[in-house]
Design an enzyme around this catalytic site. Structure first.
Site, short mmCIF file in Angstrom:
data_model
loop_
_atom_site.label_atom_id
_atom_site.label_comp_id
_atom_site.label_asym_id
_atom_site.label_seq_id
_atom_site.Cartn_x
_atom_site.Cartn_y
_atom_site.Cartn_z
N ASN A 167 -1.04 -24.58 -43.49
CA ASN A 167 -1.21 -25.70 -42.59
C ASN A 167 -1.86 -25.62 -41.40
O ASN A 167 -2.39 -26.14 -40.69
CB ASN A 167 0.00 -26.58 -42.49
N GLU A 263 9.00 -17.96 -38.32
CA GLU A 263 8.82 -19.34 -37.81
C GLU A 263 8.73 -20.13 -39.32
O GLU A 263 7.72 -20.00 -39.99
CB GLU A 263 7.65 -19.65 -36.82
N CYS A 297 5.31 -28.39 -39.62
CA CYS A 297 6.72 -28.01 -39.40
C CYS A 297 7.60 -28.82 -38.44
O CYS A 297 8.65 -29.18 -38.30
CB CYS A 297 6.94 -26.44 -39.20
P1 NAP Z 1 5.16 -20.62 -47.93
O1 NAP Z 1 4.85 -20.98 -49.22
O2 NAP Z 1 6.29 -19.89 -47.35
O3 NAP Z 1 3.87 -19.60 -47.74
C1 NAP Z 1 3.81 -19.07 -46.43
C2 NAP Z 1 2.96 -17.48 -46.46
O4 NAP Z 1 3.96 -16.65 -46.80
C3 NAP Z 1 1.81 -17.58 -47.39
O5 NAP Z 1 1.09 -16.77 -46.68
C4 NAP Z 1 2.45 -17.02 -48.51
O6 NAP Z 1 1.31 -16.44 -49.64
C5 NAP Z 1 3.15 -16.09 -48.23
N1 NAP Z 1 4.16 -15.50 -49.06
C6 NAP Z 1 4.56 -16.32 -50.04
N2 NAP Z 1 5.38 -15.44 -51.00
C7 NAP Z 1 5.78 -14.38 -50.19
C8 NAP Z 1 6.70 -13.16 -50.27
N3 NAP Z 1 7.42 -12.99 -51.32
N4 NAP Z 1 6.55 -12.18 -49.00
C9 NAP Z 1 5.65 -12.35 -48.04
N5 NAP Z 1 4.80 -13.59 -47.94
C10 NAP Z 1 5.12 -14.42 -49.05
O7 NAP Z 1 4.73 -21.85 -46.79
P2 NAP Z 1 3.65 -22.66 -46.85
O8 NAP Z 1 3.61 -23.65 -48.06
O9 NAP Z 1 2.22 -21.87 -46.66
O10 NAP Z 1 3.71 -23.34 -45.63
C11 NAP Z 1 4.54 -24.54 -45.25
C12 NAP Z 1 6.07 -24.12 -44.65
O11 NAP Z 1 5.86 -23.54 -43.72
C13 NAP Z 1 6.67 -25.32 -44.41
O12 NAP Z 1 8.05 -25.30 -44.79
C14 NAP Z 1 6.50 -25.55 -42.88
O13 NAP Z 1 7.58 -26.13 -42.25
C15 NAP Z 1 6.64 -23.97 -42.60
N6 NAP Z 1 5.83 -24.00 -41.31
C16 NAP Z 1 6.63 -23.48 -40.31
C17 NAP Z 1 6.04 -23.44 -39.09
C18 NAP Z 1 6.76 -23.01 -37.72
O14 NAP Z 1 5.88 -22.66 -36.84
N7 NAP Z 1 8.06 -22.88 -37.72
C19 NAP Z 1 4.71 -23.57 -38.79
C20 NAP Z 1 4.16 -24.03 -40.14
C21 NAP Z 1 4.68 -24.00 -41.19
P3 NAP Z 1 0.63 -17.32 -50.67
O15 NAP Z 1 0.09 -18.51 -49.87
O16 NAP Z 1 -0.18 -16.33 -51.43
O17 NAP Z 1 1.82 -17.73 -51.34
O1 G3P Z 2 3.54 -26.66 -38.46
C1 G3P Z 2 2.58 -25.69 -37.50
C2 G3P Z 2 3.53 -25.77 -36.31
O2 G3P Z 2 3.44 -24.68 -35.75
C3 G3P Z 2 3.40 -27.08 -35.53
O3 G3P Z 2 2.35 -27.01 -34.55
O4 G3P Z 2 1.14 -27.68 -32.80
O5 G3P Z 2 1.24 -29.10 -34.78
O6 G3P Z 2 3.32 -29.10 -33.45
P1 G3P Z 2 2.04 -28.44 -33.91
#
Ligand code: NAP
Ligand code: G3P
Length: 502
Positions: A167, A263, A297
């Site tokens: 995202n 995160e 997120c």
């Molecule tokens: P995701 O499916 O967990 O993927 C995140 C990253 O991890 C991708 O680059 C993914 O690669 C990689 N990955 C997948 N399996 C892995 C493994 N076994 N070991 C290491 N890396 C691995 O998350 P997403 O769908 O991209 O993002 C959405 C999620 O992220 C939501 O839950 C959101 O809340 C969270 N998020 C949190 C924040 C924050 O700052 N707290 C910010 C943004 C998003 P691939 O794409 O190749 O699978």
């Molecule tokens: O999901 C991405 C997170 O880091 C949120 O960033 O700036 O949209 O609150 P922001």
């Protein structure tokens, strides 16, 4: 959008290469991973499915170059970050356009993701001069003297693995690379497979900014195939990861004894008290819930209104939501496609579950392709999945409450603990409630958000580990080095003290 000549080296046609030691490489796997535009399913590029052998080679080179990069003076590293920022600003439109195509982010938000990253690079360069050490004398403790002098300064951790989410694939990777490099670490980056193309341009940007070949590398491939191998690699010294809580928890299990900055997911709740300013609250909730179609997120993912304000609040939020434009992100529509049809199926499942269990639909619950219309659900209760699960889509549940205590209980019952919000004019009460909420950050009369990027940003419980934010990220990706000098008594000067004149 006219392509940038400098970018041609990184691809052959639409087949993007990975970046190793300053060279753009094809993988010996000869396997490519297609990247589709989530709005119209147009194939916009392919990336290399790198092998574990290529992971080894890449990490080995990053490891061998730790000292070379660390020996570059801090001011020179800062200059490089500033040059990189200037290149991002120069290419922000073409990078933003590509980002819009690969993740379906509205074009203006996509371009601002690039410029925001440039600002993070500049701020990281500036703040690096404040990251200092300290000198402490031993005599503060009984039995120790001033002759024991401790001097601490910060040193890099070594090879930092940076993994970003779909995202914010450019910004939430760049916000890891800048502090990692300024702290003197070498960097291995793995972009998300949904949204890798724009982030791959860090290879061009950092090379042109002056990062020497051995200090920065990009490996591509599915996390499900090379992820565990990457994070458990013995030559990886620290991991800075943003993504889902499931992936984050698995990573923490597999990574072993390594410093982690995680995160993860969120289920941020907005508590709305009877005296809240309706205009401010409605604006914050609509923008917070539906920006980037809820794929943040920090999105507002639950609203807990008190009885005196609930009806009017839900009517106003629904009216404002119905004004949101829906459609092609290239035309900057507020609501665009979700990242995949699987994600749409998941969100639709949450809506159906709630409606089956008696929630009332205020608007939305319509789907075309990967677009789900912004959906508002009233009379949601705690037996519905939407009360607890992270939709990462444009659906907003209202869970009516009768007291601040009940709001705190429902907020804290979530496995997540990223941010919380309280809307009221009674700041004293807001502070008291804020202290009870088990989250990293509480916003009073404002929507949950990560920025500004020098603020501490952290999650508790399933929402994360460690604190992000310019100086916090630099500290997380470095450690104190302590040198204690034990001065001998021999050199001590004998001073005549407190000689009474009497
Ligand atoms: P995701 O499916 O967990 O993927 C995140 C990253 O991890 C991708 O680059 C993914 O690669 C990689 N990955 C997948 N399996 C892995 C493994 N076994 N070991 C290491 N890396 C691995 O998350 P997403 O769908 O991209 O993002 C959405 C999620 O992220 C939501 O839950 C959101 O809340 C969270 N998020 C949190 C924040 C924050 O700052 N707290 C910010 C943004 C998003 P691939 O794409 O190749 O699978
Ligand atoms: O999901 C991405 C997170 O880091 C949120 O960033 O700036 O949209 O609150 P922001």
């Amino acid at each position: 959008m006219q392509d940038v000549p400098e970018f041609s080296i990184m691809k052959e046609g639409i087949n993007y290469r990975y970046y190793l030691n300053g060279q753009w490489q094809k993988s010996s796997s000869e396997k490519l991973i297609p990247i589709y535009n989530p709005y119209n399913n147009e194939l916009i590029g392919n990336i290399q499915a790198c092998t574990k052998k290529e992971v080894d080679e890449l990490i080995k080179i990053a490891h061998e170059n730790i000292n070379c990069w660390e020996d570059i003076p801090l001011n020179k590293r800062a200059d490089i970050l500033n040059k990189a920022a200037d290149l991002m600003l120069k290419w922000s439109k073409s990078l933003g356009f590509l980002l819009m195509k690969e993740i379906g982010k509205p074009i203006n938000s996509a371009i601002s993701e690039i410029t925001r990253t440039a600002e993070i690079f500049k701020a990281t360069a500036d703040s690096s001069f404040q990251v200092s050490g300290e000198t402490i004398l031993g005599d503060a403790f009984e039995g120790y003297t001033k002759e024991k002098v401790s001097m601490t300064y910060r040193v890099p951790l070594g090879v930092v693995l940076c993994i970003g989410p779909f995202n914010y694939p450019f910004n939430l990777t760049g916000s890891k690379i800048a502090p990692a490099l300024i702290a003197g670490n070498t960097v291995v980056m793995k972009p998300p497979t949904q949204g890798p193309l724009t982030a791959l341009h860090f290879g061009i940007i950092l090379e042109k900014a002056g990062v020497p070949p051995g200090a920065f590398h990009i490996i591509t491939g599915r996390g499900s195939e090379i992820g565990d191998y990457l994070v458990s690699h013995p030559l990886i010294d620290m991991i800075n990861f943003t993504g889902s809580s499931n992936t984050g928890k698995n990573l923490a299990r597999v990574a072993g004894m390594k410093p982690l900055l995680l995160e993860l997911g969120g289920k941020d709740a907005a508590i709305v008290l009877d005296d809240a300013d309706l205009e401010i609250t409605v604006k914050a909730i609509v923008s917070g819930a539906f920006s980037f179609s809820g794929q943040r997120c920090t999105a507002v993912k639950r609203v807990l209104p008190m009885p005196g304000i609930a009806d009017e609040l839900i009517e106003n939020v629904t009216d404002e939501t119905l004004k949101l434009t829906i459609g092609d992100p290239a035309e900057n529509n507020k609501i665009g496609p979700l990242i995949s049809s699987e994600q749409c199926d998941y969100v639709q499942g949450l809506i159906n579950d709630a409606l089956d269990k008696g929630a009332s639909l205020k608007c939305g619950n319509k789907r075309e392709g990967n677009i789900i219309w912004p959906t508002i659900l009233d009379n949601v209760n705690i037996n519905m999945r939407i009360a607890w699960e992270e939709p990462f889509g444009p659906v907003l549940p209202f869970i009516r409450i009768n007291s601040a205590e009940q709001a705190i209980e429902i907020s804290n019952k979530s496995e997540y603990g990223l941010q919380g919000m309280i809307f009221t004019k009674n700041i004293d009460l807001a502070f008291n409630i804020a202290q009870e909420l088990e989250v990293g950050t509480v916003q009073i009369n404002g929507q949950s958000a990560r920025g500004p990027d020098h603020f501490p940003f952290l999650g508790t419980k399933s929402s994360g580990l460690g604190t992000q934010g310019i100086k916090y990220s630099i500290e997380a990706m470095s450690r104190p080095k302590v040198i204690v000098i034990n001065l001998s008594e021999k050199g001590k000067l004998v001073k005549e003290c407190f000689i009474s004149e009497k």
